[in-house]
Design a protein around this motif. Sequence first.
Motif, PDB file in Angstrom:
ATOM      1  N   ALA A  11       0.862  -1.176   0.000  1.00  0.00           N
ATOM      2  CA  ALA A  11       0.000   0.000   0.000  1.00  0.00           C
ATOM      3  C   ALA A  11       0.901   1.230   0.000  1.00  0.00           C
ATOM      4  O   ALA A  11       1.512   1.565   1.014  1.00  0.00           O
ATOM      5  CB  ALA A  11      -0.916  -0.005   1.226  1.00  0.00           C
ATOM      6  N   ASP A  12       1.014   1.880  -1.150  1.00  0.00           N
ATOM      7  CA  ASP A  12       1.853   3.065  -1.307  1.00  0.00           C
ATOM      8  C   ASP A  12       1.045   4.272  -0.847  1.00  0.00           C
ATOM      9  O   ASP A  12       0.100   4.695  -1.509  1.00  0.00           O
ATOM     10  CB  ASP A  12       2.268   3.205  -2.773  1.00  0.00           C
ATOM     11  CG  ASP A  12       3.287   4.316  -3.001  1.00  0.00           C
ATOM     12  OD1 ASP A  12       3.470   5.145  -2.092  1.00  0.00           O
ATOM     13  OD2 ASP A  12       3.893   4.351  -4.086  1.00  0.00           O
ATOM     14  N   LEU A  13       1.418   4.829   0.302  1.00  0.00           N
ATOM     15  CA  LEU A  13       0.668   5.929   0.901  1.00  0.00           C
ATOM     16  C   LEU A  13       1.276   7.293   0.613  1.00  0.00           C
ATOM     17  O   LEU A  13       0.827   8.298   1.172  1.00  0.00           O
ATOM     18  CB  LEU A  13       0.549   5.710   2.409  1.00  0.00           C
ATOM     19  CG  LEU A  13      -0.314   4.483   2.771  1.00  0.00           C
ATOM     20  CD1 LEU A  13       0.005   3.992   4.160  1.00  0.00           C
ATOM     21  CD2 LEU A  13      -1.789   4.805   2.640  1.00  0.00           C
ATOM     22  N   ASP A  14       2.273   7.330  -0.261  1.00  0.00           N
ATOM     23  CA  ASP A  14       2.875   8.599  -0.677  1.00  0.00           C
ATOM     24  C   ASP A  14       2.224   9.036  -1.988  1.00  0.00           C
ATOM     25  O   ASP A  14       2.731   8.772  -3.074  1.00  0.00           O
ATOM     26  CB  ASP A  14       4.388   8.436  -0.848  1.00  0.00           C
ATOM     27  CG  ASP A  14       5.081   9.748  -1.202  1.00  0.00           C
ATOM     28  OD1 ASP A  14       4.389  10.790  -1.248  1.00  0.00           O
ATOM     29  OD2 ASP A  14       6.293   9.720  -1.442  1.00  0.00           O
ATOM     30  N   VAL A  40      -4.823   5.437   5.197  1.00  0.00           N
ATOM     31  CA  VAL A  40      -4.599   4.093   5.731  1.00  0.00           C
ATOM     32  C   VAL A  40      -5.918   3.327   5.770  1.00  0.00           C
ATOM     33  O   VAL A  40      -5.963   2.127   5.471  1.00  0.00           O
ATOM     34  CB  VAL A  40      -3.968   4.173   7.136  1.00  0.00           C
ATOM     35  CG1 VAL A  40      -3.834   2.780   7.753  1.00  0.00           C
ATOM     36  CG2 VAL A  40      -2.613   4.858   7.082  1.00  0.00           C
ATOM     37  N   ALA A  41      -6.996   4.010   6.120  1.00  0.00           N
ATOM     38  CA  ALA A  41      -8.299   3.352   6.200  1.00  0.00           C
ATOM     39  C   ALA A  41      -8.691   2.731   4.866  1.00  0.00           C
ATOM     40  O   ALA A  41      -9.241   1.622   4.823  1.00  0.00           O
ATOM     41  CB  ALA A  41      -9.366   4.355   6.656  1.00  0.00           C
ATOM     42  N   GLN A  42      -8.408   3.417   3.768  1.00  0.00           N
ATOM     43  CA  GLN A  42      -8.714   2.861   2.446  1.00  0.00           C
ATOM     44  C   GLN A  42      -7.937   1.572   2.198  1.00  0.00           C
ATOM     45  O   GLN A  42      -8.480   0.604   1.656  1.00  0.00           O
ATOM     46  CB  GLN A  42      -8.389   3.890   1.361  1.00  0.00           C
ATOM     47  CG  GLN A  42      -9.311   5.091   1.342  1.00  0.00           C
ATOM     48  CD  GLN A  42      -8.829   6.173   0.393  1.00  0.00           C
ATOM     49  OE1 GLN A  42      -7.748   6.066  -0.201  1.00  0.00           O
ATOM     50  NE2 GLN A  42      -9.607   7.234   0.256  1.00  0.00           N
ATOM     51  N   ALA A  43      -6.678   1.572   2.583  1.00  0.00           N
ATOM     52  CA  ALA A  43      -5.859   0.371   2.405  1.00  0.00           C
ATOM     53  C   ALA A  43      -6.376  -0.781   3.254  1.00  0.00           C
ATOM     54  O   ALA A  43      -6.458  -1.931   2.794  1.00  0.00           O
ATOM     55  CB  ALA A  43      -4.405   0.679   2.747  1.00  0.00           C
ATOM     56  N   LEU A  44      -6.748  -0.478   4.496  1.00  0.00           N
ATOM     57  CA  LEU A  44      -7.167  -1.535   5.410  1.00  0.00           C
ATOM     58  C   LEU A  44      -8.487  -2.174   4.992  1.00  0.00           C
ATOM     59  O   LEU A  44      -8.754  -3.314   5.370  1.00  0.00           O
ATOM     60  CB  LEU A  44      -7.268  -0.989   6.836  1.00  0.00           C
ATOM     61  CG  LEU A  44      -5.944  -0.555   7.471  1.00  0.00           C
ATOM     62  CD1 LEU A  44      -6.181  -0.005   8.866  1.00  0.00           C
ATOM     63  CD2 LEU A  44      -4.937  -1.706   7.505  1.00  0.00           C
ATOM     64  N   ARG A  45      -9.294  -1.479   4.212  1.00  0.00           N
ATOM     65  CA  ARG A  45     -10.565  -2.049   3.776  1.00  0.00           C
ATOM     66  C   ARG A  45     -10.372  -3.295   2.917  1.00  0.00           C
ATOM     67  O   ARG A  45     -11.266  -4.147   2.844  1.00  0.00           O
ATOM     68  CB  ARG A  45     -11.377  -1.009   2.986  1.00  0.00           C
ATOM     69  CG  ARG A  45     -11.967   0.088   3.847  1.00  0.00           C
ATOM     70  CD  ARG A  45     -12.967   0.945   3.082  1.00  0.00           C
ATOM     71  NE  ARG A  45     -13.274   2.156   3.807  1.00  0.00           N
ATOM     72  CZ  ARG A  45     -12.879   3.377   3.464  1.00  0.00           C
ATOM     73  NH1 ARG A  45     -12.159   3.540   2.365  1.00  0.00           N
ATOM     74  NH2 ARG A  45     -13.199   4.422   4.198  1.00  0.00           N
ATOM     75  N   ILE A  46      -9.234  -3.385   2.251  1.00  0.00           N
ATOM     76  CA  ILE A  46      -9.000  -4.555   1.396  1.00  0.00           C
ATOM     77  C   ILE A  46      -7.902  -5.459   1.944  1.00  0.00           C
ATOM     78  O   ILE A  46      -7.495  -6.417   1.293  1.00  0.00           O
ATOM     79  CB  ILE A  46      -8.651  -4.133  -0.045  1.00  0.00           C
ATOM     80  CG1 ILE A  46      -7.329  -3.354  -0.080  1.00  0.00           C
ATOM     81  CG2 ILE A  46      -9.776  -3.301  -0.661  1.00  0.00           C
ATOM     82  CD1 ILE A  46      -6.777  -3.195  -1.480  1.00  0.00           C
ATOM     83  N   ALA A  47      -7.414  -5.173   3.153  1.00  0.00           N
ATOM     84  CA  ALA A  47      -6.302  -5.951   3.713  1.00  0.00           C
ATOM     85  C   ALA A  47      -6.660  -7.418   3.904  1.00  0.00           C
ATOM     86  O   ALA A  47      -5.790  -8.293   3.818  1.00  0.00           O
ATOM     87  CB  ALA A  47      -5.840  -5.338   5.038  1.00  0.00           C
TER      88      ALA A  47
END
Length: 214
Positions: free
Chosen positions: A37-40, A70-77
């Motif tokens: 998950a690239d958060l930059d 981060v929340a967007q990434a965690l939705r598909i973790a």
Amino acid sequence: MGLLIGVVSQKGGVGKSTIARAIATTYAAADWNVKVADLDINQSTSFTWLQRRLAREITPVVAVETFGTVAQALRIADAYDLMVLDGAPHASKATAEIGRRADLIVLPTGLSLDDLEPQVILANSLVSDHGVPAERLAFALSKTGDSPRELDEAREYLAATPYFVLGSQIPEKTAFRRAHDNGLSVVESPYKGPRDQADRLIQSIIDRLEAITS
């Protein structure tokens, strides 16, 4: 949910994305379903690295996606065995969220006090201000030079903190820059010596993750 590893920094240029990519390719080579998950969102260097990797049809396949939060990434973790959260090159609310949610937080640092001091300040803030257990933080020495004394001094500096310091280090090498240019991670470099050194650091991360999650 699968495992989460966060790679975070207080400043850029300390090898954060280098380590995130190496973790991801190592686990993917062991048949794990991995996503970075690239958060930059301003630079998205891990995503552009993936484009080079795909263009050269390099295996194993490593999924990389850019996320605004981060929340967007965690939705598909849950769809992955491992998600590597490659944080932005500065401390933010997202950094604190990574600290709270990740099973292991890796803090890369160079050997100079310009790199060490901000990373220790970040670690202290995660623990004291955001309630992150200190044992979940691990320092990784990255972009190191050829001075054994400088390396020893950096390890002594970190030994005075309450945080775990990973074994081995990733040196500053042309071979690693060329690997990234070709869509490879540092553990996929064609040059055995540098590759083995990077492998040892990533194995230390794997060992630490297993130790604190078992």
